[in-house]
Design an enzyme around this catalytic site. Structure first.
Site, PDB file in Angstrom:
ATOM      1  N   ASP A  35     -12.623  -6.774 -38.723  1.00 59.62           N
ATOM      2  CA  ASP A  35     -11.494  -7.554 -38.180  1.00 59.62           C
ATOM      3  C   ASP A  35     -11.009  -6.976 -36.853  1.00 59.62           C
ATOM      4  OD1 ASP A  35     -10.367  -5.226 -38.946  1.00 59.62           O
ATOM      5  OD2 ASP A  35      -8.894  -6.088 -40.335  1.00 59.62           O
ATOM      6  N   GLU A  37      -9.925  -3.970 -36.161  1.00 59.70           N
ATOM      7  CA  GLU A  37      -8.998  -2.832 -36.208  1.00 59.70           C
ATOM      8  C   GLU A  37      -9.768  -1.554 -35.887  1.00 59.70           C
ATOM      9  OE1 GLU A  37      -6.796  -2.542 -39.825  1.00 59.70           O
ATOM     10  OE2 GLU A  37      -5.603  -4.331 -39.376  1.00 59.70           O
ATOM     11  N   ARG A  92       2.813   2.241 -13.191  1.00 61.86           N
ATOM     12  CA  ARG A  92       3.328   1.541 -12.003  1.00 61.86           C
ATOM     13  C   ARG A  92       4.522   0.633 -12.340  1.00 61.86           C
ATOM     14  NH1 ARG A  92      -2.491   0.044  -9.397  1.00 61.86           N
ATOM     15  NH2 ARG A  92      -3.083   0.262 -11.563  1.00 61.86           N
ATOM     16  N   GLN A  93       4.607   0.196 -13.591  1.00 57.84           N
ATOM     17  CA  GLN A  93       5.774  -0.613 -14.001  1.00 57.84           C
ATOM     18  C   GLN A  93       6.838   0.370 -14.501  1.00 57.84           C
ATOM     19  OE1 GLN A  93       6.010  -4.052 -13.855  1.00 57.84           O
ATOM     20  NE2 GLN A  93       7.967  -4.279 -14.908  1.00 57.84           N
ATOM     21  N   HIS A 125       2.270   7.811 -11.143  1.00 62.53           N
ATOM     22  CA  HIS A 125       2.626   6.947 -10.007  1.00 62.53           C
ATOM     23  C   HIS A 125       3.926   7.440  -9.374  1.00 62.53           C
ATOM     24  CE1 HIS A 125       3.000   3.491  -7.512  1.00 62.53           C
ATOM     25  NE2 HIS A 125       4.162   3.187  -8.049  1.00 62.53           N
ATOM     26  N   ASP A 162       0.448   4.604   2.844  1.00 62.99           N
ATOM     27  CA  ASP A 162       1.835   4.105   2.803  1.00 62.99           C
ATOM     28  C   ASP A 162       2.816   5.272   2.797  1.00 62.99           C
ATOM     29  OD1 ASP A 162       1.918   5.036   0.108  1.00 62.99           O
ATOM     30  OD2 ASP A 162       1.082   3.141  -0.585  1.00 62.99           O
ATOM     31  N   LYS A 185       2.747   0.063   5.118  1.00 66.22           N
ATOM     32  CA  LYS A 185       2.063  -0.902   4.237  1.00 66.22           C
ATOM     33  C   LYS A 185       3.022  -1.958   3.701  1.00 66.22           C
ATOM     34  CE  LYS A 185       0.236  -0.292  -0.376  1.00 66.22           C
ATOM     35  NZ  LYS A 185      -0.644   0.485  -1.225  1.00 66.22           N
ATOM     36  N   ARG A 187       2.747  -4.947   0.789  1.00 65.66           N
ATOM     37  CA  ARG A 187       1.881  -5.568  -0.221  1.00 65.66           C
ATOM     38  C   ARG A 187       2.133  -7.067  -0.248  1.00 65.66           C
ATOM     39  NH1 ARG A 187      -1.797  -4.585  -3.763  1.00 65.66           N
ATOM     40  NH2 ARG A 187      -1.860  -2.311  -3.599  1.00 65.66           N
ATOM     41  N   ASP A 214      -5.040   8.687  -1.231  1.00 63.91           N
ATOM     42  CA  ASP A 214      -4.156   7.848  -2.059  1.00 63.91           C
ATOM     43  C   ASP A 214      -4.121   8.408  -3.479  1.00 63.91           C
ATOM     44  OD1 ASP A 214      -2.424   5.785  -2.599  1.00 63.91           O
ATOM     45  OD2 ASP A 214      -3.784   4.200  -1.950  1.00 63.91           O
TER      46      ASP A 214
HETATM   47  C1  R5P Z   1       0.321   2.076  -4.465  1.00 64.06           C
HETATM   48  O1  R5P Z   1       1.509   2.359  -4.514  1.00 64.06           O
HETATM   49  C2  R5P Z   1      -0.717   3.094  -4.752  1.00 64.06           C
HETATM   50  O2  R5P Z   1      -0.403   4.310  -4.146  1.00 64.06           O
HETATM   51  C3  R5P Z   1      -2.092   2.647  -4.287  1.00 64.06           C
HETATM   52  O3  R5P Z   1      -2.084   2.518  -2.884  1.00 64.06           O
HETATM   53  C4  R5P Z   1      -2.497   1.343  -4.894  1.00 64.06           C
HETATM   54  O4  R5P Z   1      -2.350   1.384  -6.294  1.00 64.06           O
HETATM   55  C5  R5P Z   1      -3.929   1.009  -4.534  1.00 64.06           C
HETATM   56  O5  R5P Z   1      -4.251  -0.230  -5.061  1.00 64.06           O
HETATM   57  P1  R5P Z   1      -5.449  -1.088  -4.485  1.00 64.06           P
HETATM   58  O6  R5P Z   1      -6.692  -0.231  -4.547  1.00 64.06           O
HETATM   59  O7  R5P Z   1      -5.513  -2.241  -5.445  1.00 64.06           O
HETATM   60  O8  R5P Z   1      -5.102  -1.514  -3.113  1.00 64.06           O
END
Ligand code: R5P
Length: 291
Positions: A35, A37, A92-93, A125, A162, A185, A187, A214
């Protein structure tokens, strides 16, 4: 100390166990019932032991596996459980951007720490998320691992895509003794960004080798746009480095089309995995065990 490597982090868990002086290492048995699980079973004699469970939480299935593993370790009589989440998904959230949304990072913290005595993660993050844990929580950094790798490379300047990455790029620049700057940057949506050069630069970009730094490479949109901009401004060699390489869909190929090299740590398995955060994680675990 025993180390258990969940399916999302087996290779890194083994590296961590080596860094801990070849601590006993085990891969749990996992399967799905008809199922769908999930079933997990941990082996080894864990009674009275300190146990480290290593599992990134990139997918929802990874999250569930981690929670089940923690319970299994507790049931096996472990003295203390240290949970290592190299890539902490949902980070990120970390706030409610629109009414009706959850603070996903916070709820993940609560569930991940449920059967843990302490949690260790890598480059969240936002470090603020550490405050959402009610148990001791620590953040290792992927920067030293990447810096160890970049040290010998021909790099003239480091670039954050950024302003949010300024602390990260500044720290990396200090470690390898290079100038740095941050792009501006905006978005547009989850896959598209707009980037611009800052009004002042520490060195002229023409003819330089630049490395974009990054925390996460996800769709690759940020790195691709940053690389195009730097090239347009005359950079002759461009590389990209990150802690967490998700490389969704064809991100790796799209990035390789515009940069010469891509470097990532091993918080997630990926084709750019060239530096290990195992020593940095092990250092924190050694302190925890000694406490
Ligand atoms: C954003 O705040 C992060 O530092 C990265 O720049 C971001 O998550 C990169 O995402 P992607 O590869 O989709 O542009």
């Amino acid at each position: 100390m025993h180390v258990i490597g969940g399916t999302a982090s087996t290779a890194l868990a083994e590296r961590v166990s080596r860094e801990l002086g070849n601590a006993p290492f085990a891969i749990p048995f996992t399967k799905r019932f008809p199922d769908d699980e999930m079933y997990v079973r941990v082996g080894g004699r864990l009674e009275g032991e300190d146990v480290v469970v290593v599992q990134s939480t990139r997918t929802d299935s990874d999250v569930l596996e981690l929670i089940l593993l923690e319970d299994a370790v507790r049931e096996a009589g472990a003295r203390r459980t240290f949970v290592v989440v190299p890539y902490f998904g949902y980070a990120r959230q970390d706030r409610r951007f629109f009414p009706g949304e959850p603070v996903s990072a916070r709820t993940l913290c609560r569930h991940v720490e449920l059967d843990a005595d302490a949690v260790v993660t890598v480059d969240l993050h936002s470090s603020q998320t550490l405050t959402q844990f009610t148990k001791p929580a620590y953040e290792a950094s992927g920067i030293p691992a990447i810096a160890r790798l970049l040290h010998e490379r021909p790099i003239d300047v480091l670039v954050s895509p950024d302003k949010g990455g300024v602390d990260r790029v500044r720290r990396m620049a200090q470690l390898i003794d290079k100038p740095w700057f941050a792009l501006e940057k905006r978005r547009i949506d989850s896959e598209h960004v707009e980037l611009a050069m800052p009004p002042t630069l520490p060195i002229p970009i023409e003819g330089t080798h630049a490395t974009i730094v990054d925390d996460v490479i996800s769709t690759g949109g940020t790195i691709v746009e940053a690389a195009k901009l730097l090239k347009k401004r005359g950079a002759v060699g461009i590389s990209a480095a990150c802690t967490h390489g998700l490389f969704l869909k064809d991100a790796f190929e799209r990035i390789k089309a515009v940069v010469a090299d891509v470097y990532s740590t091993d918080t997630l398995g990926n084709p750019a995995e060239k530096a290990s955060v195992a020593p940095d994680i092990a250092q924190i675990l050694e302190r925890l065990v000694a406490a």
